[in-house]
Design an enzyme around this catalytic site. Structure first.
Site, short mmCIF file in Angstrom:
data_model
loop_
_atom_site.label_atom_id
_atom_site.label_comp_id
_atom_site.label_asym_id
_atom_site.label_seq_id
_atom_site.Cartn_x
_atom_site.Cartn_y
_atom_site.Cartn_z
N LYS A 45 0.85 -1.20 0.00
CA LYS A 45 0.00 0.00 0.00
C LYS A 45 0.88 1.25 0.00
O LYS A 45 1.90 1.31 0.69
CB LYS A 45 -0.90 0.00 1.26
N CYS A 129 -2.01 10.34 -6.15
CA CYS A 129 -3.11 10.04 -5.23
C CYS A 129 -4.17 11.13 -5.35
O CYS A 129 -3.88 12.30 -5.12
CB CYS A 129 -2.66 9.95 -3.78
O1 RRO Z 1 -5.64 5.85 -0.64
C1 RRO Z 1 -6.29 6.33 -1.60
O2 RRO Z 1 -7.32 7.00 -1.45
C2 RRO Z 1 -5.86 6.15 -2.98
C3 RRO Z 1 -4.56 6.33 -3.41
BR1 RRO Z 1 -3.14 6.74 -2.26
C4 RRO Z 1 -4.26 6.23 -4.79
O3 RRO Z 1 -3.13 6.42 -5.26
N1 RRO Z 1 -5.29 5.95 -5.63
C5 RRO Z 1 -6.54 5.74 -5.20
O4 RRO Z 1 -7.45 5.48 -6.02
N2 RRO Z 1 -6.82 5.85 -3.87
#
Ligand code: RRO
Length: 310
Positions: A45, A129
């Site tokens: 993650k 993100c």
């Molecule tokens: O954690 C998120 O909300 C998230 C991330 Br870091 C990302 O790079 N892409 C996404 O769809 N959600």
């Protein structure tokens, strides 16, 4: 004989398939279930310097055509994933670490720690993100992206990759590729992150379906496959010295084959993995192998970038 095996950054992958970062890779238990699956590798993650709980729930919802999420970068902090990477048996499968610092300094601190650990883990720097309130996506600001890549390349002395958002204009493909091509250390480009700031509406309730950001979130699944393929192909054409990892809309062997034709070297699975679970990798490997055999390809390397135009 058809093989799904391929090499990438000097490491051998038994299959080109693995999880999209964020999907079933939050903690050791989830990562171990990917390890036990038929995936060719796994990615952790996206991490920040400190652990985060992320946005309020509901923050992920599946729909008939895919998913919408605004997780808000929940993660256990980079130290947790670095410990996992240190304990990982790299003879089983390669491992990627996704890094998503909230500032340039945070990214520098994290990649320095990963560098000092001297592991075979491969860094995927998340420049896209869409879901941290008040933090625009770095890759939609080409000057900020340039500064980030200059700083990370100077600090981190090994090849690494970048996770990119989708672009929707040829001028933006050109500009983004031009910035990425300034940095030889950027060895691969993962296309695409979710299609950011979409809105799914439930008409019975006359309501949004996720809580954060008034319901705005990133799309995955069927909604995004053609956008993902366009971005894979656009960067494959513009960045011949780099590899592309395809991500977006994959739930069958045919979708993987499309990503390979467009130019992907490896392929990530997001929404479909979330919905079907890690058993999906055995199914997808079998479906991909059947297509390669039917078409007479001995390996996925023969397919990469073979897409014809009219
Ligand atoms: O954690 C998120 O909300 C998230 C991330 Br870091 C990302 O790079 N892409 C996404 O769809 N959600």
């Amino acid at each position: 004989m058809t093989t799904l095996s391929t090499t990438f950054l000097g490491q051998t992958f038994a299959s080109p398939l693995f999880n999209a970062s964020g999907v079933r890779c939050f903690d050791k238990d989830e990562l171990n279930s990917l390890l036990a699956s038929a995936s060719g590798s796994l990615v952790t993650k996206s991490c920040t310097r400190e652990a985060r709980t992320g946005n309020p729930e509901p923050r992920y919802v599946a729909t008939p055509l895919g998913s919408i999420n605004s997780m808000g970068l929940p993660n256990k902090g980079y130290g947790y994933y670095l410990d996992y990477a240190k304990a990982h048996d790299y003879s089983k499968k390669p491992l990627f670490m996704s890094v998503a610092g909230l500032s340039l300094d945070d990214n520098i601190a994290m990649v320095a720690a990963i560098r000092d650990a001297a592991l075979p883990a491969i860094v995927e720097l998340n420049l896209s993100c869409p879901n941290v309130p008040g933090k625009p996506q770095i890759a939609y600001d080409f000057d900020a992206m340039d500064r980030m890549l200059a700083a990370v390349s100077a600090e981190y002395d090994r090849p690494f990759g970048v996770k990119m958002p989708p672009y929707f204009d040829i001028a933006h493909f050109d500009l983004a590729a031009e910035v990425l091509n300034r940095y030889p250390a950027v060895a691969f480009i993962t296309c695409i992150n979710s299609v950011g700031n979409a809105l799914v509406i439930d008409i019975e309730r006359e309501e949004v379906v996720i809580k954060p950001k008034d319901g705005f979130g990133g799309l995955g699944g069927d909604y995004v496959l053609p956008t993902a393929l366009a971005n894979v192909n656009a960067f494959h054409r513009r960045c011949p010295e780099k590899r592309v990892i395809g991500c977006g809309g994959v739930r069958s062997g045919e979708h993987i084959f499309m990503h390979l034709l467009a130019g992907a070297s490896l392929v990530q699975v997001g929404t479909a993995l979330q919905e079907e679970g890690p058993g999906i990798f055995a199914r997808l490997n079998a479906e991909l192998a059947a297509i390669l055999e039917r078409k007479g390809y001995a390996s996925i390397d023969e397919v990469r970038g073979r897409l014809k135009t009219l």
